[in-house]
Design a protein around this motif. Sequence first.
Motif, PDB file in Angstrom:
ATOM      1  N   ILE A 353       0.848  -1.194   0.000  1.00 42.90           N
ATOM      2  CA  ILE A 353       0.000   0.000   0.000  1.00 42.90           C
ATOM      3  C   ILE A 353       0.882   1.241   0.000  1.00 42.90           C
ATOM      4  N   TYR A 354       0.553   2.161  -0.870  1.00 43.89           N
ATOM      5  CA  TYR A 354       1.349   3.372  -1.019  1.00 43.89           C
ATOM      6  C   TYR A 354       0.470   4.609  -0.838  1.00 43.89           C
ATOM      7  N   LEU A 355       1.082   5.655  -0.300  1.00 46.85           N
ATOM      8  CA  LEU A 355       0.510   6.995  -0.346  1.00 46.85           C
ATOM      9  C   LEU A 355       1.351   7.804  -1.325  1.00 46.85           C
ATOM     10  N   ASP A 356       0.712   8.322  -2.339  1.00 47.36           N
ATOM     11  CA  ASP A 356       1.366   9.165  -3.331  1.00 47.36           C
ATOM     12  C   ASP A 356       0.896  10.599  -3.047  1.00 47.36           C
ATOM     13  N   LEU A 357       1.692  11.336  -2.282  1.00 51.84           N
ATOM     14  CA  LEU A 357       1.298  12.670  -1.844  1.00 51.84           C
ATOM     15  C   LEU A 357       1.683  13.703  -2.892  1.00 51.84           C
ATOM     16  N   ARG A 358       0.779  14.624  -3.155  1.00 50.76           N
ATOM     17  CA  ARG A 358       0.962  15.620  -4.197  1.00 50.76           C
ATOM     18  C   ARG A 358       0.928  17.028  -3.618  1.00 50.76           C
ATOM     19  N   LYS A 359       1.752  17.889  -4.174  1.00 48.43           N
ATOM     20  CA  LYS A 359       1.725  19.300  -3.809  1.00 48.43           C
ATOM     21  C   LYS A 359       0.515  19.967  -4.458  1.00 48.43           C
ATOM     22  N   ALA A 360       0.274  21.218  -4.064  1.00 46.21           N
ATOM     23  CA  ALA A 360      -0.887  21.936  -4.588  1.00 46.21           C
ATOM     24  C   ALA A 360      -0.838  22.073  -6.104  1.00 46.21           C
ATOM     25  N   ASP A 361       0.379  22.089  -6.686  1.00 41.29           N
ATOM     26  CA  ASP A 361       0.495  22.221  -8.141  1.00 41.29           C
ATOM     27  C   ASP A 361       0.414  20.881  -8.864  1.00 41.29           C
ATOM     28  N   GLY A 362       0.189  19.791  -8.111  1.00 47.30           N
ATOM     29  CA  GLY A 362       0.045  18.471  -8.708  1.00 47.30           C
ATOM     30  C   GLY A 362       1.319  17.664  -8.780  1.00 47.30           C
ATOM     31  N   SER A 363       2.462  18.274  -8.525  1.00 46.74           N
ATOM     32  CA  SER A 363       3.727  17.527  -8.570  1.00 46.74           C
ATOM     33  C   SER A 363       3.851  16.643  -7.336  1.00 46.74           C
ATOM     34  N   GLN A 364       4.666  15.598  -7.458  1.00 51.90           N
ATOM     35  CA  GLN A 364       4.777  14.633  -6.366  1.00 51.90           C
ATOM     36  C   GLN A 364       5.591  15.203  -5.213  1.00 51.90           C
ATOM     37  N   ALA A 365       5.041  15.098  -4.023  1.00 49.58           N
ATOM     38  CA  ALA A 365       5.745  15.539  -2.821  1.00 49.58           C
ATOM     39  C   ALA A 365       6.461  14.373  -2.153  1.00 49.58           C
ATOM     40  N   LEU A 366       5.842  13.199  -2.153  1.00 48.52           N
ATOM     41  CA  LEU A 366       6.415  12.039  -1.472  1.00 48.52           C
ATOM     42  C   LEU A 366       5.692  10.780  -1.906  1.00 48.52           C
ATOM     43  N   LEU A 367       6.442   9.706  -2.081  1.00 43.55           N
ATOM     44  CA  LEU A 367       5.860   8.388  -2.300  1.00 43.55           C
ATOM     45  C   LEU A 367       6.219   7.541  -1.097  1.00 43.55           C
ATOM     46  N   PHE A 368       5.212   7.105  -0.360  1.00 47.63           N
ATOM     47  CA  PHE A 368       5.428   6.396   0.903  1.00 47.63           C
ATOM     48  C   PHE A 368       4.807   5.013   0.825  1.00 47.63           C
ATOM     49  N   ARG A 369       5.590   4.011   1.198  1.00 46.86           N
ATOM     50  CA  ARG A 369       5.068   2.649   1.253  1.00 46.86           C
ATOM     51  C   ARG A 369       4.864   2.246   2.704  1.00 46.86           C
ATOM     52  N   PHE A 370       3.668   1.722   2.991  1.00 44.00           N
ATOM     53  CA  PHE A 370       3.394   1.237   4.342  1.00 44.00           C
ATOM     54  C   PHE A 370       4.369   0.116   4.668  1.00 44.00           C
ATOM     55  N   ALA A 371       4.904   0.140   5.869  1.00 44.05           N
ATOM     56  CA  ALA A 371       5.775  -0.949   6.295  1.00 44.05           C
ATOM     57  C   ALA A 371       4.909  -2.164   6.598  1.00 44.05           C
ATOM     58  N   THR A 372       5.008  -3.186   5.750  1.00 47.25           N
ATOM     59  CA  THR A 372       4.150  -4.360   5.926  1.00 47.25           C
ATOM     60  C   THR A 372       4.902  -5.574   6.458  1.00 47.25           C
ATOM     61  N   ASP A 373       6.186  -5.721   6.088  1.00 49.86           N
ATOM     62  CA  ASP A 373       6.894  -6.916   6.535  1.00 49.86           C
ATOM     63  C   ASP A 373       8.312  -6.608   7.011  1.00 49.86           C
ATOM     64  N   ASN A 374       8.677  -5.348   7.057  1.00 52.43           N
ATOM     65  CA  ASN A 374       9.988  -4.955   7.557  1.00 52.43           C
ATOM     66  C   ASN A 374       9.918  -3.476   7.924  1.00 52.43           C
ATOM     67  N   ASP A 375      11.064  -2.862   8.134  1.00 56.05           N
ATOM     68  CA  ASP A 375      11.088  -1.467   8.554  1.00 56.05           C
ATOM     69  C   ASP A 375      11.097  -0.489   7.394  1.00 56.05           C
ATOM     70  N   GLU A 376      10.972  -0.985   6.164  1.00 53.10           N
ATOM     71  CA  GLU A 376      10.996  -0.100   5.012  1.00 53.10           C
ATOM     72  C   GLU A 376       9.807   0.857   5.067  1.00 53.10           C
ATOM     73  N   ALA A 377      10.049   2.122   4.789  1.00 57.58           N
ATOM     74  CA  ALA A 377       8.954   3.089   4.794  1.00 57.58           C
ATOM     75  C   ALA A 377       8.950   3.912   3.522  1.00 57.58           C
ATOM     76  N   ALA A 378      10.005   4.652   3.273  1.00 56.80           N
ATOM     77  CA  ALA A 378      10.047   5.489   2.072  1.00 56.80           C
ATOM     78  C   ALA A 378      10.567   4.659   0.907  1.00 56.80           C
ATOM     79  N   VAL A 379       9.925   4.756  -0.214  1.00 48.75           N
ATOM     80  CA  VAL A 379      10.316   3.998  -1.401  1.00 48.75           C
ATOM     81  C   VAL A 379      10.553   4.984  -2.535  1.00 48.75           C
ATOM     82  N   ALA A 380      11.763   4.980  -3.072  1.00 49.82           N
ATOM     83  CA  ALA A 380      12.094   5.910  -4.147  1.00 49.82           C
ATOM     84  C   ALA A 380      11.716   5.353  -5.513  1.00 49.82           C
ATOM     85  N   ALA A 381      11.659   4.011  -5.615  1.00 53.58           N
ATOM     86  CA  ALA A 381      11.382   3.404  -6.914  1.00 53.58           C
ATOM     87  C   ALA A 381       9.959   3.665  -7.357  1.00 53.58           C
ATOM     88  N   ASP A 382       9.741   3.650  -8.649  1.00 55.40           N
ATOM     89  CA  ASP A 382       8.416   3.828  -9.217  1.00 55.40           C
ATOM     90  C   ASP A 382       7.523   2.680  -8.774  1.00 55.40           C
TER      91      ASP A 382
END
Length: 443
Positions: A353-382
């Motif tokens: 599960i990901y949150l794809d957060l957008r700025k007011a102008d529509g550009s991407q602010a952050l792509l965040f992956r829920f930590a489901t099976d380890n401590d990974e949180a931020a995901v840079a990959a597409d």
Amino acid sequence: MQVCYVANACFLITLSTGERLLTDPWFDGPCQQTWWNFPPVPDALKAEIWASKPDLIYISHLHHDHLHPQTLSAFDKATPVIIGKLNTPNLKNAIRAVGFTTITEIPFETRAPIGRGACEAVIFKDFHGNTRGDETQVDYDLDTSLYLYDADGTRLFNAVDNTILPTDAARIAIQYGAPDIAMLPYASASLYPMGMGDYDDAAKTAAMTALRERTRGNFRENVRALGAKRVIPAGGEYVLGGQAAGLSRFLPQPLGAELAAEVGEGVLAKLYPGDVLESATLAVTQDPRASHRDFTNAERAAYALTLADRAASFTQTVLPPDLAFDWVRALKKCAANYAVRRAKMGLELAADIYLDLRKADGSQALLFRFATDNDEAAVAADVAASGRARLVYEMDERLAFNLITALLSWNAMEASALITLRRAPDVYMHDVHRSIVHFTLLS
């Protein structure tokens, strides 16, 4: 008994004792950020309902089209409120936060006196998790329904948004009696298919058509199984405004003419704002002030476009500077809270599960992956590079800020027109959507 329709799931019910019960008041202003009542409620009718001084208010569940602070603000806060005895205090606390002081919790499926005691009510909990009838793993009571016994013997069943199936309707008719009047839902409150980011217009139209066919059939079979003399289609009567107004052409709610074709004009009582249904004669008195009577799909969509300039309230949120607000740290805390709740429920996520957060102008602010099976949180990959099943919720970062701080509720999040949903495979995971209410800093 008289039943006056106001808007959406709001009815003013006058019992034979003269007592007045108001259900799920939302008839003034937007809810869920972008939803507006349709047909619109005349100002004079709003004033009449506010001045009616109901003896009781029934609130079925938390969603703002049923518990609407702006609408409720004008009522006397000493008015008794009845609700079901839910397994969480969320609804009761929300009603108290609006200012109401007298709240009566009725245990589910227990016949209890209400008001001055001459009339009785039964409240039902969730029948099913969704319109397909799938049971849910999430131990979180949400929707409720109301059955009324008037002192003169008249019976009324109000299913509200509760996902009732023919088997449920048949059981109610056997155990509690076939009602004289029933209000039955006829469409889901979900923004499917309008909010599906991977669907083009043709795919949305096809999904809308299929959903209408299924919900019409379920409505027809519920009517037959319940055996009510008159049935009012209720709940989910709205359009989208603001930036989502154009999506209203894909609304899945069947029109009155479609429902009448399923159950017959003599059974269906399609009410418009101010219309009154009398239980003694089962006749409807139409309010001449009601607009958009017997509207078409095109008329409904056109009205929504008149609301396109309305801004959602979250757009007024001013976020702290980036250096003062650590998004990744905050979202990691939300993910940890959510993981604790899932563990208690025994709920395993079947997708990333990901949150794809957008700025007011529509550009991407952050792509965040829920930590489901380890401590990974931020995901840079597409996200698209992953071969795993996935859900992606794309939203304005100001909206996300309101959600994780509980200024807004995640409840019925797929019903928010301001969240774009992408999923692969294209399969609805009800427990994920319902449990995400716990993805907050405060959970």
